[in-house]
Design a protein around this motif. Sequence first.
Motif, PDB file in Angstrom:
ATOM      1  N   ARG A 123      20.033  -8.789  21.558  1.00 19.90           N
ATOM      2  CA  ARG A 123      21.177  -9.655  21.262  1.00 19.90           C
ATOM      3  C   ARG A 123      21.467 -10.519  22.488  1.00 19.90           C
ATOM      4  O   ARG A 123      22.024 -10.075  23.464  1.00 19.90           O
ATOM      5  CB  ARG A 123      22.392  -8.797  20.878  1.00 19.90           C
ATOM      6  N   ARG A 124      21.038 -11.789  22.407  1.00 23.96           N
ATOM      7  CA  ARG A 124      21.193 -12.743  23.515  1.00 23.96           C
ATOM      8  C   ARG A 124      20.682 -12.114  24.813  1.00 23.96           C
ATOM      9  O   ARG A 124      21.366 -12.086  25.832  1.00 23.96           O
ATOM     10  CB  ARG A 124      22.652 -13.178  23.653  1.00 23.96           C
ATOM     11  N   ARG A 125      19.452 -11.622  24.764  1.00 28.06           N
ATOM     12  CA  ARG A 125      18.896 -10.847  25.872  1.00 28.06           C
ATOM     13  C   ARG A 125      18.986 -11.577  27.205  1.00 28.06           C
ATOM     14  O   ARG A 125      19.476 -11.048  28.202  1.00 28.06           O
ATOM     15  CB  ARG A 125      17.445 -10.470  25.567  1.00 28.06           C
ATOM     16  N   ARG A 126      18.505 -12.818  27.221  1.00 26.31           N
ATOM     17  CA  ARG A 126      18.472 -13.548  28.489  1.00 26.31           C
ATOM     18  C   ARG A 126      19.878 -13.760  29.052  1.00 26.31           C
ATOM     19  O   ARG A 126      20.122 -13.556  30.250  1.00 26.31           O
ATOM     20  CB  ARG A 126      17.765 -14.888  28.277  1.00 26.31           C
ATOM     21  N   ALA A 127      20.806 -14.152  28.192  1.00 23.31           N
ATOM     22  CA  ALA A 127      22.184 -14.415  28.638  1.00 23.31           C
ATOM     23  C   ALA A 127      22.861 -13.127  29.099  1.00 23.31           C
ATOM     24  O   ALA A 127      23.564 -13.114  30.127  1.00 23.31           O
ATOM     25  CB  ALA A 127      22.985 -15.050  27.502  1.00 23.31           C
ATOM     26  N   ASN A 128      22.647 -12.043  28.367  1.00 23.33           N
ATOM     27  CA  ASN A 128      23.298 -10.788  28.748  1.00 23.33           C
ATOM     28  C   ASN A 128      22.718 -10.202  30.034  1.00 23.33           C
ATOM     29  O   ASN A 128      23.453  -9.610  30.830  1.00 23.33           O
ATOM     30  CB  ASN A 128      23.207  -9.776  27.604  1.00 23.33           C
ATOM     31  N   LEU A 129      21.434 -10.367  30.259  1.00 18.30           N
ATOM     32  CA  LEU A 129      20.851  -9.929  31.534  1.00 18.30           C
ATOM     33  C   LEU A 129      21.439 -10.729  32.687  1.00 18.30           C
ATOM     34  O   LEU A 129      21.750 -10.182  33.753  1.00 18.30           O
ATOM     35  CB  LEU A 129      19.329 -10.077  31.501  1.00 18.30           C
ATOM     36  N   ARG A 130      21.599 -12.031  32.470  1.00 19.91           N
ATOM     37  CA  ARG A 130      22.171 -12.888  33.524  1.00 19.91           C
ATOM     38  C   ARG A 130      23.612 -12.465  33.826  1.00 19.91           C
ATOM     39  O   ARG A 130      24.001 -12.357  34.991  1.00 19.91           O
ATOM     40  CB  ARG A 130      22.132 -14.351  33.075  1.00 19.91           C
ATOM     41  N   LEU A 131      24.400 -12.203  32.793  1.00 16.75           N
ATOM     42  CA  LEU A 131      25.792 -11.810  32.996  1.00 16.75           C
ATOM     43  C   LEU A 131      25.892 -10.417  33.635  1.00 16.75           C
ATOM     44  O   LEU A 131      26.796 -10.157  34.439  1.00 16.75           O
ATOM     45  CB  LEU A 131      26.544 -11.840  31.662  1.00 16.75           C
ATOM     46  N   ALA A 132      24.969  -9.522  33.293  1.00 20.20           N
ATOM     47  CA  ALA A 132      24.951  -8.194  33.926  1.00 20.20           C
ATOM     48  C   ALA A 132      24.643  -8.318  35.412  1.00 20.20           C
ATOM     49  O   ALA A 132      25.199  -7.573  36.231  1.00 20.20           O
ATOM     50  CB  ALA A 132      23.918  -7.297  33.241  1.00 20.20           C
ATOM     51  N   ARG A 133      23.781  -9.267  35.772  1.00 19.19           N
ATOM     52  CA  ARG A 133      23.494  -9.502  37.195  1.00 19.19           C
ATOM     53  C   ARG A 133      24.741  -9.993  37.924  1.00 19.19           C
ATOM     54  O   ARG A 133      24.965  -9.660  39.093  1.00 19.19           O
ATOM     55  CB  ARG A 133      22.342 -10.497  37.354  1.00 19.19           C
ATOM     56  N   ILE A 134      25.573 -10.786  37.231  1.00 23.50           N
ATOM     57  CA  ILE A 134      26.824 -11.265  37.825  1.00 23.50           C
ATOM     58  C   ILE A 134      27.775 -10.089  38.062  1.00 23.50           C
ATOM     59  O   ILE A 134      28.421  -9.999  39.117  1.00 23.50           O
ATOM     60  CB  ILE A 134      27.484 -12.328  36.918  1.00 23.50           C
ATOM     61  N   ASN A 135      27.858  -9.177  37.085  1.00 31.52           N
ATOM     62  CA  ASN A 135      28.688  -7.974  37.266  1.00 31.52           C
ATOM     63  C   ASN A 135      28.199  -7.153  38.462  1.00 31.52           C
ATOM     64  O   ASN A 135      28.994  -6.655  39.261  1.00 31.52           O
ATOM     65  CB  ASN A 135      28.654  -7.103  36.015  1.00 31.52           C
TER      66      ASN A 135
END
Length: 276
Positions: A123-135
């Motif tokens: 589910r929106r893999r690329r976007a969620n990985l990027r946001l997890a990196r921000i966290n």
Amino acid sequence: DKTMRAMMRKMKRFKVASSVQALVRSNWQGVLNLMGRCEDVLKLNGEAMNEDEIFRKISPVSETTLKVMQFELACHFRALNRARQLMEEIETTKHRNALISQTIVAYNLWAGLTRLDLARQGRRRRANLRLARINKKFLEKAVEMVALTLDLSWCILDADLKSAQKKRTQLQLYDTAIEAALEHGFVGFAGVACERAYFSLQRQRLTDDSLSQRYWDRMMALYIGWSAKAKVDWLTSSFGYLHEPGQQGRQVPEVVVRQKNLPSDTTQKEPTPIDL
């Protein structure tokens, strides 16, 4: 439970600000939920508070504090859709600006882990990985403040992020997080790290499931040691059928929980279908 109860008595006596009382009450009820002393583990209703009543008469800061605890419980019981919904609510300007030091760390840890679960489901893999990196980046910067829980949160999210990115479980990183948590007496953090390692292994569908069994045993022992009865019961009813009969929650030599006598078994219930 005893610590929270005593703290609330003192706060009432000294008329501590309502926003601080809300933080303690929500954490207290969260503890009671994990212990199984509630009707619904996802709702902050019980001895410490009633979320339906308190939401009508609290400040924005207190409301955000309660939302973060609801979010944490949704993550603990892997209610992914509810966790995503609460995460999106907290991300709105109203709640984002009301996050305080005690909640912003917890939020970034669980938001990162939720985004990795969403990414693993495609589910929106690329976007969620990027946001997890921000966290993770937020926690990395916050570690400079030398707060131990920040460091442990970063270790757990770092292990899970690298496992999700490489699609291969980084057991050494998870083990580092587990041992660091146990060394400082944070059994709950150790349980979370072990749980993330377990589900990461499950997603790999290994032909040899001895590793999964090992982390299952350790995870169950840690959560029992943490007195999280509701969590143990939920894990057993949802995933216990995947493991050897009678092995759920047994203590293995690797588990070190100081000053805890761990039960040798937990109650087996009928499995319920839940996404890994």
